[in-house]
Scaffold this active site. Structure first.
Site, PDB file in Angstrom:
ATOM      1  N   GLY A 101       4.709  41.602  28.892  1.00 44.02           N
ATOM      2  CA  GLY A 101       3.689  42.514  28.355  1.00 44.02           C
ATOM      3  C   GLY A 101       3.685  43.876  29.025  1.00 44.02           C
ATOM      4  N   GLY A 161       0.755  39.202  39.187  1.00 48.23           N
ATOM      5  CA  GLY A 161       1.707  39.125  40.287  1.00 48.23           C
ATOM      6  C   GLY A 161       2.341  40.478  40.536  1.00 48.23           C
ATOM      7  CG  ASP A 162       6.393  40.734  41.799  1.00 45.62           C
ATOM      8  OD1 ASP A 162       6.047  39.903  40.929  1.00 45.62           O
ATOM      9  OD2 ASP A 162       7.577  40.912  42.117  1.00 45.62           O
ATOM     10  CG  ASP A 190       6.422  32.187  42.789  1.00 46.64           C
ATOM     11  OD1 ASP A 190       6.426  30.981  42.494  1.00 46.64           O
ATOM     12  OD2 ASP A 190       6.842  33.078  42.030  1.00 46.64           O
ATOM     13  NE  ARG A 207       8.985  35.897  41.637  1.00 47.95           N
ATOM     14  CZ  ARG A 207       8.337  37.037  41.532  1.00 47.95           C
ATOM     15  NH1 ARG A 207       8.528  37.785  40.488  1.00 47.95           N
ATOM     16  NH2 ARG A 207       7.506  37.438  42.445  1.00 47.95           N
ATOM     17  CD  GLU A 240      12.307  29.015  40.692  1.00 46.22           C
ATOM     18  OE1 GLU A 240      12.457  28.331  39.668  1.00 46.22           O
ATOM     19  OE2 GLU A 240      11.490  29.955  40.766  1.00 46.22           O
ATOM     20  CG  HIS A 283       7.086  25.903  33.633  1.00 48.00           C
ATOM     21  ND1 HIS A 283       8.450  25.794  33.529  1.00 48.00           N
ATOM     22  CD2 HIS A 283       6.798  27.219  33.546  1.00 48.00           C
ATOM     23  CE1 HIS A 283       8.968  27.001  33.362  1.00 48.00           C
ATOM     24  NE2 HIS A 283       7.991  27.882  33.371  1.00 48.00           N
TER      25      HIS A 283
END
Ligand code: F6P
Length: 365
Positions: free
Chosen positions: A77, A113-114, A139, A183, A234, A282
């Site tokens: 977005g 988030g970032d 995260d 991440r 991951e 998830h």
């Protein structure tokens, strides 16, 4: 009457609803302000009347314990790179800020988030948007805050998974590899590996060698511990290796994932020990937020409204030294917070005999 807007951007995290509730309770019920909820990050501004909700107490009743977000979210977005109805991309940044102004919105509370904080800092810099950021992510990798909500819930779930894998691993004398999200940061793997008593923890911040991982597994066999538990983030990679990723066929998006399978297969091939892998994915993002995350999210939401009360804009609420405070939004934009390989959690894990795969390998007799 003062008018603010609130939105949730990026991947969801347990506790988003608790922030929205806190923002509405203090902002609308206590202060008597109007707070618009923008649906699906900034996209709601382009979705007609259904895209913007005039939030009241009823909208947030009973949502404290709910995972997800009543506003919906998206991680695509970005108003600077908006997907237009014909599928092409366009820069709607200026228009986005204008649409908020047309609603009479004085400032935006952006829970994200970032990525969301980067976008909001840029909208503030280039188009004068007034914004208050609230840090979320399972995260726990946002700069300038020692904790984000969602992390505790993810760690609790991952620890429970490690506990469950322990019993079945022990029954079969197997190696169980569990891949967790995070991440490019190893916070979830590190915390759940230590809390769950894993034998090996592999994180992005400490490149590993398969040789060292295998040495640990074989050493446990020799000491008559037939099973081993490996928790792998991951984003972990071998010292001389690449990130493991998967390309989503439909969108072409590249997603982290696959390292769990790789490590499990390498262990099985090189040791002959039966090995299985599980990817939590998830599942770590869903479900009911823990009490800790509800508390942190509520404190963050309350602090966001307090900043608006004091007209302190372009800041992100944060937790530092256990206290709720705020930092300039610009200071968190464009970076992430990784695990310091020398931090006390890694030190405690090493003290418990957990291998990180960077150990020098002594010959196995
Ligand atoms: O940032 C949260 C996170 O869940 C990461 O741990 C993970 O790599 C990523 O989001 C997955 O994103 P998506 O929502 O695109 O599947």
């Amino acid at each position: 009457m003062r008018t603010l807007a609130v939105m949730t951007g990026g991947g969801d995290a347990p506790g988003l609803n608790a922030v929205i509730r806190a923002v509405v309770k203090r902002g609308v019920t206590v202060n008597g302000w109007r707070i618009y909820g923008i649906r699906h990050s900034f996209d709601g501004l382009y979705d007609g009347p259904d895209g913007v909700i005039d939030l009241n107490r009823d909208h947030v009743r009973g949502i404290l314990r709910l995972g997800g977000t009543i506003l919906g979210t998206t991680n695509s977005g970005d108003p600077f790179n908006h997907t237009l109805p014909d599928g092409t991309k366009g820069d709607l940044a200026k228009e986005t800020v204008a649409r908020l102004a047309n609603l009479g919105v004085e400032g935006l509370i952006a829970i994200g988030g970032d990525g969301t904080h980067d976008i909001c800092a840029r909208l503030a810099r280039e188009y004068g948007l007034k914004v208050i950021g609230v840090p979320k992510t399972i995260d726990n990798d946002i700069l300038a805050t020692e904790m984000t909500f969602g992390f505790d819930t993810a760690v609790a779930y991952a620890t429970d998974a490690v506990d469950r894998l322990h019993t079945t691993a022990e029954s079969h004398d197997r190696v169980m590899v569990v891949e967790v999200m995070g991440r490019n940061a190893g916070w979830i793997a590190l915390a759940s590996g230590l809390a769950g008593g894993a034998d090996v923890v592999l994180i992005p911040e400490i490149p590993f060698s398969m040789k060292a991982v295998i040495a640990k597994v074989l050493r446990r066999r020799k000491a008559r511990r037939g099973f081993s538990i490996v928790v792998v983030a991951e984003g972990a990679k071998e010292s001389d290796g690449l990130l493991h990723t998967q390309v989503m066929k439909a969108s072409g998006a590249v997603k982290l994932g696959g390292i769990g399978r790789y490590v499990a297969e390498a262990i099985a091939e090189r040791t002959g020990i039966e090995t299985r892998f599980t990817v939590l994915g998830h599942l770590l993002r869903g479900g009911t937020p823990t009490a800790y995350d509800r508390l942190l999210a509520t404190r963050f939401g309350n602090a966001a409204i307090q900043l608006a009360e004091r007209n302190e804009w372009n800041r992100m609420v944060a937790m530092r030294d256990g206290k709720i405070t705020s930092v300039p939004l610009e200071s968190v934009a464009g970076g992430t917070r990784s695990v310091d390989p020398n931090c006390d959690i890694v030190n405690a894990a090493r003290g418990m005999g957990i291998a990180f795969g960077d150990e020098s390998v002594a010959p196995i007799e």
